[in-house]
Scaffold this motif. Structure first.
Motif, PDB file in Angstrom:
ATOM      1  N   GLN A  83      -2.113  -3.787   0.893  1.00 17.67           N
ATOM      2  CA  GLN A  83      -1.803  -3.958   2.315  1.00 17.67           C
ATOM      3  C   GLN A  83      -1.562  -5.432   2.641  1.00 17.67           C
ATOM      4  N   GLY A  84      -2.360  -6.321   2.055  1.00 20.30           N
ATOM      5  CA  GLY A  84      -2.179  -7.755   2.265  1.00 20.30           C
ATOM      6  C   GLY A  84      -0.858  -8.263   1.710  1.00 20.30           C
ATOM      7  N   VAL A  85      -0.488  -7.775   0.524  1.00 16.23           N
ATOM      8  CA  VAL A  85       0.796  -8.155  -0.077  1.00 16.23           C
ATOM      9  C   VAL A  85       1.954  -7.689   0.806  1.00 16.23           C
ATOM     10  N   ALA A  86       1.870  -6.452   1.287  1.00 13.82           N
ATOM     11  CA  ALA A  86       2.925  -5.919   2.146  1.00 13.82           C
ATOM     12  C   ALA A  86       3.025  -6.697   3.454  1.00 13.82           C
ATOM     13  N   ALA A  87       1.863  -7.061   4.030  1.00 18.20           N
ATOM     14  CA  ALA A  87       1.871  -7.855   5.264  1.00 18.20           C
ATOM     15  C   ALA A  87       2.532  -9.210   5.034  1.00 18.20           C
ATOM     16  N   ALA A  88       2.333  -9.775   3.835  1.00 14.83           N
ATOM     17  CA  ALA A  88       2.940 -11.066   3.506  1.00 14.83           C
ATOM     18  C   ALA A  88       4.457 -10.972   3.422  1.00 14.83           C
ATOM     19  N   MET A  89       4.983  -9.783   3.157  1.00 17.67           N
ATOM     20  CA  MET A  89       6.440  -9.593   3.189  1.00 17.67           C
ATOM     21  C   MET A  89       6.936  -9.306   4.598  1.00 17.67           C
ATOM     22  N   MET A  90       6.140  -8.596   5.380  1.00 19.43           N
ATOM     23  CA  MET A  90       6.557  -8.140   6.708  1.00 19.43           C
ATOM     24  C   MET A  90       6.431  -9.218   7.777  1.00 19.43           C
ATOM     25  N   VAL A  91       5.253  -9.843   7.865  1.00 18.49           N
ATOM     26  CA  VAL A  91       4.946 -10.730   8.982  1.00 18.49           C
ATOM     27  C   VAL A  91       5.833 -11.974   9.054  1.00 18.49           C
ATOM     28  N   PRO A  92       6.122 -12.660   7.916  1.00 16.89           N
ATOM     29  CA  PRO A  92       6.949 -13.868   8.036  1.00 16.89           C
ATOM     30  C   PRO A  92       8.350 -13.615   8.566  1.00 16.89           C
ATOM     31  N   GLN A  93       8.833 -12.385   8.443  1.00 15.25           N
ATOM     32  CA  GLN A  93      10.196 -12.103   8.910  1.00 15.25           C
ATOM     33  C   GLN A  93      10.273 -12.013  10.433  1.00 15.25           C
ATOM     34  N   VAL A  94       9.138 -11.758  11.067  1.00 16.36           N
ATOM     35  CA  VAL A  94       9.148 -11.495  12.508  1.00 16.36           C
ATOM     36  C   VAL A  94       9.751 -12.658  13.280  1.00 16.36           C
ATOM     37  N   LEU A  95       9.219 -13.854  13.039  1.00 22.24           N
ATOM     38  CA  LEU A  95       9.701 -15.011  13.782  1.00 22.24           C
ATOM     39  C   LEU A  95      11.135 -15.376  13.400  1.00 22.24           C
ATOM     40  N   SER A  96      11.471 -15.222  12.124  1.00 20.69           N
ATOM     41  CA  SER A  96      12.832 -15.533  11.689  1.00 20.69           C
ATOM     42  C   SER A  96      13.844 -14.577  12.313  1.00 20.69           C
ATOM     43  N   ILE A  97      13.469 -13.316  12.428  1.00 17.21           N
ATOM     44  CA  ILE A  97      14.359 -12.351  13.082  1.00 17.21           C
ATOM     45  C   ILE A  97      14.564 -12.732  14.545  1.00 17.21           C
ATOM     46  N   VAL A  98      13.489 -13.177  15.200  1.00 18.45           N
ATOM     47  CA  VAL A  98      13.612 -13.633  16.591  1.00 18.45           C
ATOM     48  C   VAL A  98      14.569 -14.814  16.686  1.00 18.45           C
ATOM     49  N   HIS A  99      14.420 -15.786  15.800  1.00 18.40           N
ATOM     50  CA  HIS A  99      15.283 -16.968  15.809  1.00 18.40           C
ATOM     51  C   HIS A  99      16.740 -16.596  15.563  1.00 18.40           C
ATOM     52  N   ALA A 100      16.959 -15.639  14.674  1.00 18.88           N
ATOM     53  CA  ALA A 100      18.327 -15.252  14.337  1.00 18.88           C
ATOM     54  C   ALA A 100      18.949 -14.334  15.390  1.00 18.88           C
ATOM     55  N   THR A 101      18.128 -13.748  16.239  1.00 15.33           N
ATOM     56  CA  THR A 101      18.614 -12.744  17.181  1.00 15.33           C
ATOM     57  C   THR A 101      18.768 -13.284  18.593  1.00 15.33           C
ATOM     58  N   PHE A 102      17.920 -14.240  18.981  1.00 16.85           N
ATOM     59  CA  PHE A 102      17.906 -14.727  20.360  1.00 16.85           C
ATOM     60  C   PHE A 102      18.442 -16.156  20.444  1.00 16.85           C
ATOM     61  N   PRO A 103      19.257 -16.458  21.455  1.00 20.57           N
ATOM     62  CA  PRO A 103      19.708 -17.836  21.678  1.00 20.57           C
ATOM     63  C   PRO A 103      18.543 -18.707  22.129  1.00 20.57           C
ATOM     64  N   ALA A 104      18.697 -20.023  21.983  1.00 22.97           N
ATOM     65  CA  ALA A 104      17.594 -20.961  22.229  1.00 22.97           C
ATOM     66  C   ALA A 104      16.997 -20.818  23.620  1.00 22.97           C
ATOM     67  N   HIS A 105      17.835 -20.586  24.630  1.00 23.90           N
ATOM     68  CA  HIS A 105      17.314 -20.573  26.001  1.00 23.90           C
ATOM     69  C   HIS A 105      16.449 -19.351  26.298  1.00 23.90           C
ATOM     70  N   GLU A 106      16.486 -18.336  25.431  1.00 25.11           N
ATOM     71  CA  GLU A 106      15.670 -17.139  25.660  1.00 25.11           C
ATOM     72  C   GLU A 106      14.383 -17.136  24.838  1.00 25.11           C
ATOM     73  N   ARG A 107      14.272 -18.066  23.893  1.00 27.59           N
ATOM     74  CA  ARG A 107      13.138 -17.999  22.972  1.00 27.59           C
ATOM     75  C   ARG A 107      11.821 -18.353  23.635  1.00 27.59           C
ATOM     76  N   GLY A 108      11.848 -19.185  24.677  1.00 28.26           N
ATOM     77  CA  GLY A 108      10.609 -19.501  25.388  1.00 28.26           C
ATOM     78  C   GLY A 108       9.983 -18.245  25.970  1.00 28.26           C
ATOM     79  N   LYS A 109      10.827 -17.400  26.563  1.00 27.31           N
ATOM     80  CA  LYS A 109      10.347 -16.133  27.117  1.00 27.31           C
ATOM     81  C   LYS A 109       9.766 -15.247  26.011  1.00 27.31           C
ATOM     82  N   VAL A 110      10.444 -15.247  24.860  1.00 27.77           N
ATOM     83  CA  VAL A 110       9.992 -14.424  23.736  1.00 27.77           C
ATOM     84  C   VAL A 110       8.637 -14.910  23.214  1.00 27.77           C
ATOM     85  N   PHE A 111       8.466 -16.245  23.093  1.00 25.18           N
ATOM     86  CA  PHE A 111       7.191 -16.776  22.633  1.00 25.18           C
ATOM     87  C   PHE A 111       6.074 -16.450  23.618  1.00 25.18           C
TER      88      PHE A 111
END
Length: 510
Positions: free
Chosen positions: A122-150
């Motif tokens: 479960q820990g190994v799988a979380a290490a693959m899953m969790v780091p992608q979350v923020l990167s997906i946000v960065h790749a999906t949302f423009p800079a002016h919307e990221r404050g709201k997302v954070f």
């Protein structure tokens, strides 16, 4: 939550701001982050039930918690780089599938060995899953919307801190279908399956144009060194502290030395080390890593011994223990919001140091109350020390990452943030291992209890001893904080657009 190589993540072009699908994608990755956070906090409250049902030893109990933290820590940076290389959506879905499968294996574990192995998976799988979350946000949302997302992420962190222990208490107390503690893992199945189905449809794939290479040798070395340090701590008590245990712990130091030498070689070879050693030349970063590591140790010790003290020592039900912790969680959330928005911009480092002192005061108050009331202590009598501790913790956890990163060069901000999160998880695993020494060592030193009252008093004494060590470590943290910047610098460059707030993201600790 790990932020890994975020500068590369920001190079990906965000999707069209008119695309409503990105908000569905956000809900999916936030649910995954919430699932990971709750899973880390939900387990502690069910530990006594697991111990009774599986006949788990104390060492096994420590590995059920520490094993997850260790596997998660060891794989965080590599998991992030895999996403950069092969695609964040792909790794997110793979990690989610692995996390869901591991949750099922945990829920159906037939013995303590199977549960430990499943928690490692479960820990190994979380290490693959969790780091992608923020990167997906960065790749999906423009800079002016990221404050709201954070901001939304901050709310999720607060909600997870409150709901994890309560959810664990309810699921354990209800004993659904006679499954006792097992629903705390099985609840992840419908959530994980829904995340997989919706994630395939709504998450947009992205990769880093210049991803760093993998450093699997570095991962192997750091994992080996940590295992050599933590394994004897968790098993030593049961085996009467054999000589090989001390030799193994001493042997971890040369392995850490080999890691440093290899990382220097890896830097010269291809510039893709697991650990960017040049970061430690920045005094504030080196001090911050020390704070993160020792604070992780504090959290690892406190949350496990607190649960054992309430449920085994005092004989409280999981629900009563979970409800007792609610004021603590609320205090953390309130203080965290105030520290970031109001206090740190004005007072800087003093806020974090005030947090360390406040938390120490709460710990000392808890020691006094545990000694004064013994096994007769009531939930309401725990509220004052818990609220004081929670306020202190909130003043530290929210602004600490930003303070540590404030003097780090922009090009290394992502690597530094990933290292911070990894260090916190390593500290957590080390703290869980030390429970054998600072908590169970006291119980073992007493005569065998002849009544539940005597057993309860032994647990109360052990709790006070462990909390005493927590107070000492917090005092050390206060002193180390003097090396942090007096006021964190803003990550601004020449009047241009503000770079992404790598240090201001919510950091999920376990």
């Amino acid at each position: 939550m790990s932020a890994h190589d975020l500068d590369a993540a920001t190079d990906a072009a965000p999707t069209d701001t008119g695309d409503k699908r990105r908000w569905i994608a956000l809900a999916i990755v936030m649910t995954a982050a919430f699932m990971d956070l709750v899973d880390a906090t939900i387990v502690n409250i069910a530990i006594p039930s697991i111990e009774r049902d599986l006949g788990a030893s104390i060492g096994a109990i420590q590995w059920i918690t520490a094993g997850y933290a260790l596997a998660f820590a060891a794989g965080l940076i590599t998991g992030g780089r895999l996403g950069d290389i092969y695609g964040r959506k792909r790794l997110f879905l793979l990690g989610t599938a692995g996390f869901t499968l591991a949750s099922a294996l945990c829920g159906f574990a037939a013995n303590q060995e199977m549960l430990i192995a499943s928690r490692l998976l479960q820990g190994v799988a979380a290490a693959m899953m969790v780091p992608q979350v923020l990167s997906i946000v960065h790749a999906t949302f423009p800079a002016h919307e990221r404050g709201k997302v954070f901001g939304l992420f901050g709310a999720i962190v607060g909600l997870g801190a409150v709901s994890g222990p309560l959810l664990g208490a309810l699921l354990t107390q209800w004993n659904i279908a006679g499954l006792e503690w097992r629903p705390i893992f099985l609840i992840n199945l419908p959530v994980g399956i829904a995340g997989l189905l919706l994630g395939r449809k709504f998450i947009t794939e992205s990769k880093a144009p210049k991803a760093l290479r993998l450093d699997l040798v570095g991962v192997l070395l750091v994992t080996t060194a940590l295992l050599m340090l933590i394994y004897p701590l968790t098993r030593g008590r049961e085996l009467d502290w054999p000589l090989w245990g001390y030799l193994m712990m001493a042997g971890s130091l040369p392995i850490f030395g080999v890691l440093v030498a290899y990382e220097k070689y890896k830097t010269r070879k291809d510039g893709s080390p697991l650990v960017e050693l040049s970061l430690f030349r920045v005094k504030s970063f080196a001090a911050g890593i020390a704070v993160q590591l020792t604070f992780g140790v504090v959290m690892g010790i406190f949350f496990l011994v607190w649960t054992l003290y309430m449920q085994i020592g005092l004989g409280w039900t999981p629900l009563r223990a979970g409800l007792t912790g609610v004021p603590f969680s609320i205090a953390v959330s309130v203080a965290a919001g105030l520290s970031v928005q109001k206090l740190v911009p004005r007072f800087g480092r003093k806020v974090l140091q005030a947090g360390a002192l406040t938390m120490t005061a709460g710990v000392l108050l808890y020691i006094v109350e545990a000694g004064r009331y013994g096994t007769g202590i009531a939930s309401w009598q725990m509220i004052p020390p818990l609220v004081v501790m929670g306020l202190g913790m909130g003043l530290i956890v929210a602004p600490l990452t930003d303070a540590v990163l404030s003097e780090v060069p922009r090009e290394h901000a992502g690597s530094a943030s990933g290292l911070i999160n990894t260090t916190t998880q390593m500290g957590n695993a080390l703290g869980l291992g030390l429970v054998s020494v600072v908590f169970f060592g006291v119980i073992d030193g007493k005569p065998a209890p002849k009544s539940p009252t005597e057993a309860g008093l032994a647990f109360a004494d052990a709790f006070q001893n462990a909390m005493g060590w927590v107070a000492v470590v917090l005092a050390v943290i206060f002193l180390v904080m003097f090396a942090l910047p007096a006021k964190p610098k803003q990550h601004l460059e020449g009047g241009g657009e503000e770079p992404e707030p790598v240090g201001k993201e919510p950091v999920l600790t376990h």
